[in-house]
Scaffold this active site. Structure first.
Site, PDB file in Angstrom:
ATOM      1  N   TYR A  51       0.847  -1.204   0.000  1.00 37.10           N
ATOM      2  CA  TYR A  51       0.000   0.000   0.000  1.00 37.10           C
ATOM      3  C   TYR A  51       0.881   1.251   0.000  1.00 37.10           C
ATOM      4  O   TYR A  51       1.719   1.416   0.874  1.00 37.10           O
ATOM      5  CB  TYR A  51      -0.888   0.056   1.249  1.00 37.10           C
ATOM      6  CG  TYR A  51      -1.872  -1.056   1.418  1.00 37.10           C
ATOM      7  CD1 TYR A  51      -2.263  -1.862   0.358  1.00 37.10           C
ATOM      8  CD2 TYR A  51      -2.429  -1.322   2.670  1.00 37.10           C
ATOM      9  CE1 TYR A  51      -3.172  -2.884   0.551  1.00 37.10           C
ATOM     10  CE2 TYR A  51      -3.347  -2.342   2.858  1.00 37.10           C
ATOM     11  CZ  TYR A  51      -3.706  -3.131   1.796  1.00 37.10           C
ATOM     12  OH  TYR A  51      -4.614  -4.148   1.977  1.00 37.10           O
ATOM     13  N   SER A  52       0.742   2.203  -0.915  1.00 40.00           N
ATOM     14  CA  SER A  52      -0.131   2.085  -2.058  1.00 40.00           C
ATOM     15  C   SER A  52       0.712   2.243  -3.317  1.00 40.00           C
ATOM     16  O   SER A  52       1.001   3.350  -3.762  1.00 40.00           O
ATOM     17  CB  SER A  52      -1.202   3.149  -2.028  1.00 40.00           C
ATOM     18  OG  SER A  52      -2.067   2.995  -0.921  1.00 40.00           O
TER      19      SER A  52
END
Length: 310
Positions: A51-52
């Site tokens: 992420y991300s």
């Protein structure tokens, strides 16, 4: 408080997803979301090393923001922290070397000495399970990880992993994180659910609000400001999606609650579910998540949602 499967970790039955941090929530808003969640009684936070990767912040930004928040708030010991390995660019899969490298990088970004719950982010059929689970066992023995979980595993592969851990004397997966919600039930209920139940694991479903559709903000003829709007709005075209929204509206009205709270409460009432996982893009979205923990549905309400979601 509820126990995470066969681990020694206790949490409240709600998990805050960290996929928005550094993506749809800037750092300041991420701090506000985290403060509101923990100050409101939440104690279970989930992120991942990937992420991300799809955002300007890049892979690891969610963990980095969490680490800065821990340093700023001094609330690390107030939460059960989960992160994942297996999908970050350059660290794909579950080979032993990948796991060792990934966990050290995650710990550095998070500014902590341990991960409470470490997920295999996706199954890796190209790596022997003995190798993967042996590497995870090393982390547990070293104190870098307290408990293990599997994400995106089928029932047979989860059962195989549990059998391998028993045979080799390794720490076993204590939890499963797969997609599960009122408009996506079949894959979990027809497969891994029986394995989870038979082995005393905990289910921590992701997409608990179906990319926001089950928050109730997507309605026919209305638009919503969200990067997930296309995926969420697709449910509006299905008869099941319409039935579920109608049933959620009725239950929410009966309790004076928000639709999102009801959708999460329904998940919490399912036999194998420990803590629905949901994210909040803004601090205003945190309250309905927290409210779901105290919302008790009647048997008739659970049954009505069950019928609508079939």
């Amino acid at each position: 408080m509820t126990r995470i499967g066969t681990s020694d970790l206790d949490v409240r039955p709600l998990c805050l997803g960290g996929n928005t941090f550094g993506w749809t929530s800037d750092e300041a808003e991420s701090y506000r979301v985290l403060d509101a969640f923990v100050d409101g009684g939440g104690d279970f936070i989930d992120t991942a090393d990937v992420y991300s990767a799809w955002s300007d912040g890049g892979a690891g930004i969610s963990e980095t923001i969490l680490g800065r928040w821990f340093a700023r708030s001094r609330k690390r010991d107030d939460v059960v922290l989960a992160t994942k390995v297996g999908k970050a660019p350059g660290l794909e899969g579950l080979a032993a070397g990948t796991i060792r490298k990934a966990v050290d990088a995650s710990l550095q970004r998070l500014g902590t000495d341990r991960v409470d719950l470490y997920w295999a982010h996706a199954d890796d059929e190209g790596t022997p399970m003995e190798e993967t689970l042996g590497a995870f066992e090393e982390l547990v023995t070293a104190g870098k990880v307290r408990a293990l979980g599997a994400s995106n595993f089928t029932g047979p592969r989860l059962e195989q992993a549990l059998e391998t851990s028993r045979r080799e004397g390794f720490t076993a997966y204590a939890a499963l994180q797969n997609e599960y919600n009122l408009v996506a039930r079949e894959e979990y209920e027809s497969g891994p659910a029986d394995v989870v139940a038979a082995n005393g694991l905990a289910m921590v479903p992701y997409f608990s609000l179906a990319s926001g559709f089950l928050s109730g903000k997507y309605r026919p003829g209305q638009s919503a400001d969200s990067v997930r709007s296309a995926k969420a709005s697709a449910h509006l075209d299905s008869p099941r999606g319409q039935r579920v929204l109608t049933a959620l509206d009725e239950v929410a009205a009966a309790h004076g609650a928000e639709v999102a709270s009801v959708a999460l409460a329904w998940l919490r009432h399912q036999p194998t579910v420990l803590a629905p996982l949901a994210s909040a893009r803004t601090v205003e979205q945190v309250a309905p998540l927290l409210a779901s923990v105290e919302l008790e549905l009647t048997e008739d309400e659970v049954a009505a949602l069950e019928r609508a979601s079939r």
